[in-house]
Scaffold this active site. Structure first.
Site, PDB file in Angstrom:
ATOM      1  N   ALA A  56       8.849 -23.549   2.669  1.00 54.39           N
ATOM      2  CA  ALA A  56      10.036 -24.408   2.583  1.00 54.39           C
ATOM      3  C   ALA A  56      10.006 -25.301   3.813  1.00 54.39           C
ATOM      4  O   ALA A  56       9.770 -24.832   4.930  1.00 54.39           O
ATOM      5  CB  ALA A  56      11.306 -23.573   2.552  1.00 54.39           C
ATOM      6  N   ILE A  82       7.779 -21.273   7.018  1.00 53.28           N
ATOM      7  CA  ILE A  82       8.469 -22.491   7.455  1.00 53.28           C
ATOM      8  C   ILE A  82       7.452 -23.616   7.574  1.00 53.28           C
ATOM      9  O   ILE A  82       6.436 -23.476   8.264  1.00 53.28           O
ATOM     10  CB  ILE A  82       9.164 -22.253   8.804  1.00 53.28           C
ATOM     11  N   LYS A  83       7.716 -24.734   6.902  1.00 59.44           N
ATOM     12  CA  LYS A  83       6.794 -25.879   6.925  1.00 59.44           C
ATOM     13  C   LYS A  83       7.299 -26.904   7.933  1.00 59.44           C
ATOM     14  O   LYS A  83       8.466 -27.303   7.894  1.00 59.44           O
ATOM     15  CB  LYS A  83       6.745 -26.518   5.540  1.00 59.44           C
ATOM     16  N   VAL A  84       6.418 -27.298   8.848  1.00 55.67           N
ATOM     17  CA  VAL A  84       6.762 -28.352   9.808  1.00 55.67           C
ATOM     18  C   VAL A  84       5.667 -29.418   9.777  1.00 55.67           C
ATOM     19  O   VAL A  84       4.509 -29.094   9.491  1.00 55.67           O
ATOM     20  CB  VAL A  84       6.915 -27.790  11.240  1.00 55.67           C
TER      21      VAL A  84
END
Ligand code: G3P
Length: 217
Positions: A56, A82-84
């Site tokens: 996400a 967690i997508k950054v």
């Protein structure tokens, strides 16, 4: 090679998951928009459907914002990744969030240098975008090979998550190179089964079978 499905379409995920073809899921702001659903609601449903990592994506541009959003998204389920983005702020957020024991997928990677930085920042996954390089007549598969070589040279544990996959050929080529994961739209995964000779061969078998006048049941 692990198959992740690159979509927020829960029906499409369910169909492939029932075949054992889903080792994880990736989403991004564009896929969430396409789903027409609330990010937390659809992501929660996806996390309940699959056992593997579910990416996400944060939308802040500063590290502090990404960290806060990442912690919020991580509350959804234990299998949240967690997508950054691959920016300096994204790398800072990656370092902090992985330091807290969270899975981080660093996305929008388009060079070996970027992938090297993501590994140094402790990324769980790096997402090099093949299709968007191909769109510029740059062979995106060469990037996957370069990252594989660099990571193997130094034993980096970051998983190569080949992304922006547009064709079945991308899938087999990523497997030949040794990508750890490939994330693809449902239609691309399904297209892997297609071959004109399979169709022709099946037609021929059934025509010959019909001429026998036999039935199995
Ligand atoms: O996960 C990244 C992927 O969704 C991007 O694919 O085809 O928009 O470049 P594409």
């Amino acid at each position: 090679m692990k198959f992740f499905v690159d979509t927020a379409d829960t029906d499409a995920i369910a169909e492939l998951n029932n075949l054992g073809m889903v080792d994880g899921v990736t989403t991004n702001p564009s896929l969430i928009m396409k789903s027409g659903r609330d990010i937390k609601e659809v992501t929660k449903q996806i996390c309940e459907m699959v056992d593997g990592p579910v990416s996400a994506e944060t939308v802040a541009l500063d590290a502090e914002g990404m960290i806060a959003e990442g912690r919020e998204l991580a509350k959804i389920a234990d299998n949240i990744t967690i997508k950054v983005p691959l920016t300096w702020d994204g790398l800072k957020a990656c370092k902090v969030l992985t330091g807290e024991g969270r899975m981080v997928n660093v996305t929008l990677c388009f060079s070996a240098n970027q992938a090297l930085l993501a590994a140094k920042a402790g990324a769980t996954f790096i997402s090099p975008f093949i299709g968007r390089l191909d769109d510029l007549n740059i062979d995106g598969l060469d990037l996957i090979a370069d990252i594989r070589e660099i990571y193997d040279n130094y034993g980096f544990e970051t998983n190569i998550l080949a992304a922006s996959i547009r064709t079945a050929n991308h899938m087999s080529e990523c497997a030949k190179i040794g990508a750890d994961v490939a994330t693809a739209p449902p239609n691309v995964i399904k297209a892997m089964a297609n071959h004109v000779l399979t169709d022709k061969g099946l037609d021929a078998f059934l025509k010959d079978w019909a001429s026998t006048g036999q039935k199995i049941l």
